[in-house]
Scaffold this motif. Structure first.
Motif, PDB file in Angstrom:
ATOM      1  N   GLN A 211       0.861  -1.191   0.000  1.00 29.63           N
ATOM      2  CA  GLN A 211       0.000   0.000   0.000  1.00 29.63           C
ATOM      3  C   GLN A 211       0.889   1.230   0.000  1.00 29.63           C
ATOM      4  O   GLN A 211       1.983   1.211   0.569  1.00 29.63           O
ATOM      5  CB  GLN A 211      -0.886   0.015   1.250  1.00 29.63           C
ATOM      6  CG  GLN A 211      -1.977  -1.033   1.265  1.00 29.63           C
ATOM      7  CD  GLN A 211      -2.733  -1.022   2.582  1.00 29.63           C
ATOM      8  OE1 GLN A 211      -2.837   0.017   3.236  1.00 29.63           O
ATOM      9  NE2 GLN A 211      -3.258  -2.167   2.966  1.00 29.63           N
ATOM     10  N   ASP A 212       0.370   2.297  -0.586  1.00 35.00           N
ATOM     11  CA  ASP A 212       1.130   3.536  -0.641  1.00 35.00           C
ATOM     12  C   ASP A 212       1.405   4.028   0.778  1.00 35.00           C
ATOM     13  O   ASP A 212       0.513   4.030   1.635  1.00 35.00           O
ATOM     14  CB  ASP A 212       0.346   4.597  -1.426  1.00 35.00           C
ATOM     15  CG  ASP A 212       1.251   5.745  -1.862  1.00 35.00           C
ATOM     16  OD1 ASP A 212       2.495   5.560  -1.856  1.00 35.00           O
ATOM     17  OD2 ASP A 212       0.722   6.809  -2.213  1.00 35.00           O
ATOM     18  N   GLY A 213       2.654   4.433   1.025  1.00 36.48           N
ATOM     19  CA  GLY A 213       3.011   5.003   2.322  1.00 36.48           C
ATOM     20  C   GLY A 213       3.247   3.983   3.415  1.00 36.48           C
ATOM     21  O   GLY A 213       3.589   4.349   4.533  1.00 36.48           O
ATOM     22  N   ARG A 214       3.028   2.716   3.096  1.00 38.97           N
ATOM     23  CA  ARG A 214       3.222   1.699   4.135  1.00 38.97           C
ATOM     24  C   ARG A 214       4.311   0.703   3.718  1.00 38.97           C
ATOM     25  O   ARG A 214       4.608   0.568   2.532  1.00 38.97           O
ATOM     26  CB  ARG A 214       1.899   0.968   4.411  1.00 38.97           C
ATOM     27  CG  ARG A 214       0.818   1.960   4.867  1.00 38.97           C
ATOM     28  CD  ARG A 214      -0.466   1.248   5.214  1.00 38.97           C
ATOM     29  NE  ARG A 214      -0.320   0.452   6.432  1.00 38.97           N
ATOM     30  CZ  ARG A 214      -1.298  -0.330   6.919  1.00 38.97           C
ATOM     31  NH1 ARG A 214      -2.456  -0.429   6.281  1.00 38.97           N
ATOM     32  NH2 ARG A 214      -1.111  -1.001   8.029  1.00 38.97           N
TER      33      ARG A 214
ATOM     34  N   HIS B  57       9.489   2.216  -1.865  1.00 37.46           N
ATOM     35  CA  HIS B  57       8.564   2.386  -2.980  1.00 37.46           C
ATOM     36  C   HIS B  57       7.822   3.726  -2.918  1.00 37.46           C
ATOM     37  O   HIS B  57       6.971   4.002  -3.753  1.00 37.46           O
ATOM     38  CB  HIS B  57       7.600   1.207  -3.095  1.00 37.46           C
ATOM     39  CG  HIS B  57       6.608   1.098  -1.968  1.00 37.46           C
ATOM     40  ND1 HIS B  57       6.955   0.628  -0.734  1.00 37.46           N
ATOM     41  CD2 HIS B  57       5.293   1.389  -1.892  1.00 37.46           C
ATOM     42  CE1 HIS B  57       5.887   0.619   0.061  1.00 37.46           C
ATOM     43  NE2 HIS B  57       4.872   1.082  -0.619  1.00 37.46           N
ATOM     44  N   PHE B  58       8.142   4.529  -1.927  1.00 30.72           N
ATOM     45  CA  PHE B  58       7.620   5.907  -1.896  1.00 30.72           C
ATOM     46  C   PHE B  58       8.712   6.784  -1.287  1.00 30.72           C
ATOM     47  O   PHE B  58       9.641   6.274  -0.661  1.00 30.72           O
ATOM     48  CB  PHE B  58       6.318   5.993  -1.086  1.00 30.72           C
ATOM     49  CG  PHE B  58       6.423   5.457   0.317  1.00 30.72           C
ATOM     50  CD1 PHE B  58       6.869   6.268   1.364  1.00 30.72           C
ATOM     51  CD2 PHE B  58       6.096   4.130   0.609  1.00 30.72           C
ATOM     52  CE1 PHE B  58       6.975   5.768   2.655  1.00 30.72           C
ATOM     53  CE2 PHE B  58       6.212   3.623   1.900  1.00 30.72           C
ATOM     54  CZ  PHE B  58       6.649   4.444   2.925  1.00 30.72           C
ATOM     55  N   ALA B  92       3.569   7.974  10.106  1.00 31.67           N
ATOM     56  CA  ALA B  92       4.057   6.866   9.282  1.00 31.67           C
ATOM     57  C   ALA B  92       2.885   5.951   8.972  1.00 31.67           C
ATOM     58  O   ALA B  92       2.036   5.693   9.830  1.00 31.67           O
ATOM     59  CB  ALA B  92       5.152   6.098  10.019  1.00 31.67           C
ATOM     60  N   GLY B  93       2.794   5.512   7.728  1.00 31.88           N
ATOM     61  CA  GLY B  93       1.710   4.622   7.333  1.00 31.88           C
ATOM     62  C   GLY B  93       0.552   5.351   6.695  1.00 31.88           C
ATOM     63  O   GLY B  93      -0.316   4.730   6.089  1.00 31.88           O
ATOM     64  N   SER B  94       0.511   6.683   6.844  1.00 30.54           N
ATOM     65  CA  SER B  94      -0.552   7.465   6.207  1.00 30.54           C
ATOM     66  C   SER B  94      -0.045   8.058   4.906  1.00 30.54           C
ATOM     67  O   SER B  94       1.156   8.063   4.639  1.00 30.54           O
ATOM     68  CB  SER B  94      -0.979   8.621   7.114  1.00 30.54           C
ATOM     69  OG  SER B  94      -1.529   8.100   8.300  1.00 30.54           O
ATOM     70  N   VAL B  95      -0.978   8.569   4.109  1.00 26.41           N
ATOM     71  CA  VAL B  95      -0.570   9.303   2.922  1.00 26.41           C
ATOM     72  C   VAL B  95      -1.009  10.753   3.095  1.00 26.41           C
ATOM     73  O   VAL B  95      -1.995  11.028   3.787  1.00 26.41           O
ATOM     74  CB  VAL B  95      -1.184   8.694   1.632  1.00 26.41           C
ATOM     75  CG1 VAL B  95      -0.474   7.402   1.274  1.00 26.41           C
ATOM     76  CG2 VAL B  95      -2.664   8.465   1.780  1.00 26.41           C
ATOM     77  N   PRO B  96      -0.270  11.701   2.486  1.00 25.35           N
ATOM     78  CA  PRO B  96      -0.622  13.117   2.624  1.00 25.35           C
ATOM     79  C   PRO B  96      -2.027  13.356   2.110  1.00 25.35           C
ATOM     80  O   PRO B  96      -2.457  12.747   1.122  1.00 25.35           O
ATOM     81  CB  PRO B  96       0.414  13.814   1.729  1.00 25.35           C
ATOM     82  CG  PRO B  96       1.542  12.828   1.579  1.00 25.35           C
ATOM     83  CD  PRO B  96       0.923  11.480   1.643  1.00 25.35           C
ATOM     84  N   GLY B 111       9.691   7.843   8.453  1.00 29.33           N
ATOM     85  CA  GLY B 111       9.147   6.705   7.707  1.00 29.33           C
ATOM     86  C   GLY B 111       7.885   7.011   6.951  1.00 29.33           C
ATOM     87  O   GLY B 111       7.406   6.172   6.188  1.00 29.33           O
ATOM     88  N   ALA B 112       7.320   8.209   7.152  1.00 35.81           N
ATOM     89  CA  ALA B 112       6.063   8.539   6.467  1.00 35.81           C
ATOM     90  C   ALA B 112       6.336   9.003   5.046  1.00 35.81           C
ATOM     91  O   ALA B 112       7.447   9.397   4.697  1.00 35.81           O
ATOM     92  CB  ALA B 112       5.307   9.622   7.231  1.00 35.81           C
ATOM     93  N   LYS B 113       5.276   8.983   4.228  1.00 38.12           N
ATOM     94  CA  LYS B 113       5.387   9.397   2.838  1.00 38.12           C
ATOM     95  C   LYS B 113       5.405  10.923   2.735  1.00 38.12           C
ATOM     96  O   LYS B 113       4.517  11.605   3.259  1.00 38.12           O
ATOM     97  CB  LYS B 113       4.202   8.849   2.037  1.00 38.12           C
ATOM     98  CG  LYS B 113       4.258   9.268   0.584  1.00 38.12           C
ATOM     99  CD  LYS B 113       3.162   8.672  -0.256  1.00 38.12           C
ATOM    100  CE  LYS B 113       3.278   9.278  -1.655  1.00 38.12           C
ATOM    101  NZ  LYS B 113       2.527   8.535  -2.658  1.00 38.12           N
TER     102      LYS B 113
END
Lengths: 422, 422
Positions: A211-214, B57-58, B92-96, B111-113
């Motif tokens: 998943q994106d961001g994870r 990957h991000f 971390a784990g969320s998307v903007p 670690g966050a996007k």
């Protein structure tokens, strides 16, 4: 009590040796258990083993040949051969049945017991067998020295000699010795049961789609491997919740049920760093929450009910180093290993290391021996967050605090990683 | 067909590398099987693994802080601070969730996007938080360079990069990589099933009381350990009988049921050397029955129905060396390990080795690094029959044929033993 928020930022950084020294006294020894010999492979010996008898316990022939009285061969040479009557045959595992007299010999096999009267064994190939008056004889054409080809009683060990000390890892050579002395049930240390928690809502299970961001939870499996290789029994638990009350309950239950608890992630200064909050709370007694090292400066340790809790970084490189410097020695000490730290060697730096830092760096790297000299080759990517170079590392290269980095050719201390290909 | 008795004496001795080369083509690869990730620890990878996606990957934040547009900080210093409005918070784990505009920032965790619009992350500690007209702002007093604290996509690996080659042993670093890419079921090579026979009526079981002239069977447990450590599955069978017909039947049954057969003892020239007789018979195709090495010159190998039979010496030291030089590489090759031989290093001989010999000697010894130089220390007792020094050995020191022995300070090749403490 300090507020958890303040404590996250105001951390007293300890040097690695000091932090290691604080932790080790809390590594309580596990109990012993007795296992059948083959199951003792790879385990840690719990008790000193002494030789219950001399080894060899009888005078053993080192050759296939003939047991003789060496004085019978005095003056013997090709012009004056000596003839000895063969009066006995002693296969390995048998005992001599005839008392040898001067002029007599006994056919004997490798490993068989030499007759008490004999003081030498002559190789089969150095003799010629003949028959005289219907009786078997051997012909010798050389003098044989006393003691030749006989392994004396106790050559390797006398009765009561210490064979193995407690805390020793049992491998092929040790199992061989234990078998020799009939120690078919072996006292070993129980494997410490080590609970592993991950933290962080960014973590996907390894069987979930990306998943994106994870990211997928890789540290848990890295720790599983490291614990197993260190001799512990890893138990993978559910992730720690992002709620302090729940997190406390989870950690406390693990402390109650297992010998040691290791967590990864949540030790930084972020708003969601649950382990940092937990360590600053009254739930556990914090031992340290900062170490003057990179990666892994946020590596933390605490104790509760006499058991250790290690809160390692969530960065793969930092988590790996934190385990090797702190958790591995704790697991080793719990099994009574006398030197539980990574072995320290001196090597020459094979290429420059340019990064400057005010903390000691533990840089992943490879070891190579070229013409008898040991070289340490730092990994190209050694950032805390980098995971890919862990698998190619033989050692942690210790780079002291420096404004200039280090030159190729300088001497460095390296900590050899166990189980590496080197 | 030659008579077995003659063949026992008239043996053609092969140099070790030649004997190794004869054996290896018969080491048939085992099949693959798929196991859950944790069970892959210590196993040999069966297939090449490539990265199914870039890693990371991000674009990942390397710090707890604020994602910003670096051009907003141009010309900024303590006299001319810049104020940025905080419009998002990204754990971390969320998307903007917000598209950043000039003059805006997003609180972001390690670690966050990073938001697509942002090109730098500024450390939390380098900012001051303020409220203006009820809205949260940060104050910056330094220019921030583009790219700061952002790990780019694919820093470690691009999609399709080879991560691991087949034949690789899987340890902590490899499991970490496999987990990262969601490879939760791992193709590994099946462990070769290795049958072990002892021979010799002098052998007592390890749980039997000592008897005069007899010794306990220690080689079987040593081989058990060596096979296990080499990645094989050891199967301990009953001792081979002292009767050629029965011995043939036992060995043939083992060849049929297992992947590899190893025997210890009975390969010498004695009257009771059943394996020497068996190897000279038409039951198997003999590959060699003498090697120009000590200990273990009688080490023999044969093949039947495409499967290997190794007949090792009954002397513990010779049995150990025979396994390391011949059986370990065969087991490794059966699992597709590209370099299955013991790793070869150069070292300096730390003390003289006086024994002369016309065969190459493989002397048990310890390794030590002193000030970056590798030293090899030969064991005091290295006779073929000696068992006690096996447990203290890190390497086999290769002493070439010599009339004079070797001096301290001379360069030697050493073969590093796996699983040693060094």
């Amino acid at each position: 009590m300090k507020s958890a928020d303040q404590a996250k930022f105001r951390r007293k950084a300890l040097p690695v040796p000091e932090a290691q020294a604080i932790v080790l006294p809390y590594a309580k020894e596990t109990e012993s258990e007795t296992v059948p010999l083959p199951e003792a492979l790879g385990r840690i010996l719990a008790e000193r083993v002494t030789a219950p008898h001399a080894y060899p316990h009888f005078r053993r022939s080192g050759m296939d040949g003939f047991a003789i009285l060496s004085r019978d061969t005095v003056g013997c040479h090709s012009e004056h051969p000596v003839f000895l009557e063969v009066v006995d045959e002693i296969p390995a595992g048998s005992v001599p049945t005839v008392k040898l007299k001067p002029g007599q010999a006994a056919r004997i096999m490798t490993g068989a017991k030499v007759p008490d009267e004999a003081d030498a064994v002559v190789m089969f190939e150095m003799t010629e067998s003949i028959i005289r008056e219907g009786k078997p004889y051997i012909q010798l054409i050389r003098e044989i020295e006393s003691g030749k080809n006989i392994t004396p009683v106790g050559l390797e060990l006398s009765e009561g000699d210490v064979i193995l000390e407690p805390g020793r890892r049992l491998s092929a050579g040790e199992l061989s010795v234990l078998a020799t002395f009939g120690i078919h049930r072996v006292p070993v240390k129980k494997r410490p049961r080590v609970a592993v928690f991950s933290t962080g809502s960014e973590l996907l299970r390894i069987d979930e789609p990306l998943q994106d961001g994870r990211i997928r939870n890789s540290n848990t499996y890295m720790l599983y491997s490291q614990i197993f290789e260190a001799g512990g029994e890893p138990i993978l638990l559910e992730a720690i919740e992002d709620d302090l009350t729940q997190a406390k309950a989870q950690v406390e239950a693990a402390i109650a049920n297992y010998d040691l608890v290791v967590t990864t992630g949540g030790v930084s200064v972020g708003n969601y760093d649950i382990m940092a909050d937990l360590l600053s709370s009254d739930s556990v007694e914090m031992l340290f929450n900062k170490v003057t090292m990179r990666p892994g400066s946020v590596t933390s340790a605490a104790v509760k009910d006499g058991k250790l809790l290690f809160a390692l970084s969530g960065n793969p490189g930092a988590c790996f180093v934190g385990f090797e410097l702190f958790v591995r020695p704790a697991i080793g000490r719990m099994m009574g290993v006398p030197k539980p730290f990574l072995p320290e060697l001196t090597a020459e730096l094979a290429r420059p290391y340019r990064k400057i830092n005010n903390f000691t760096r533990f840089v992943r790297g490879r070891l190579e021996v070229r013409k008898g000299k040991l070289y340490a080759i730092p990994a190209e990517l050694d950032e805390s967050g980098v995971m890919i170079t862990i698998k190619d590392s033989d050692a942690l290269i210790v780079i002291p605090p420096s404004n200039t980095g280090m030159q190729a050719g300088e001497q460095v201390t390296v900590l050899k990683l166990p189980g590496s290909d080197f």
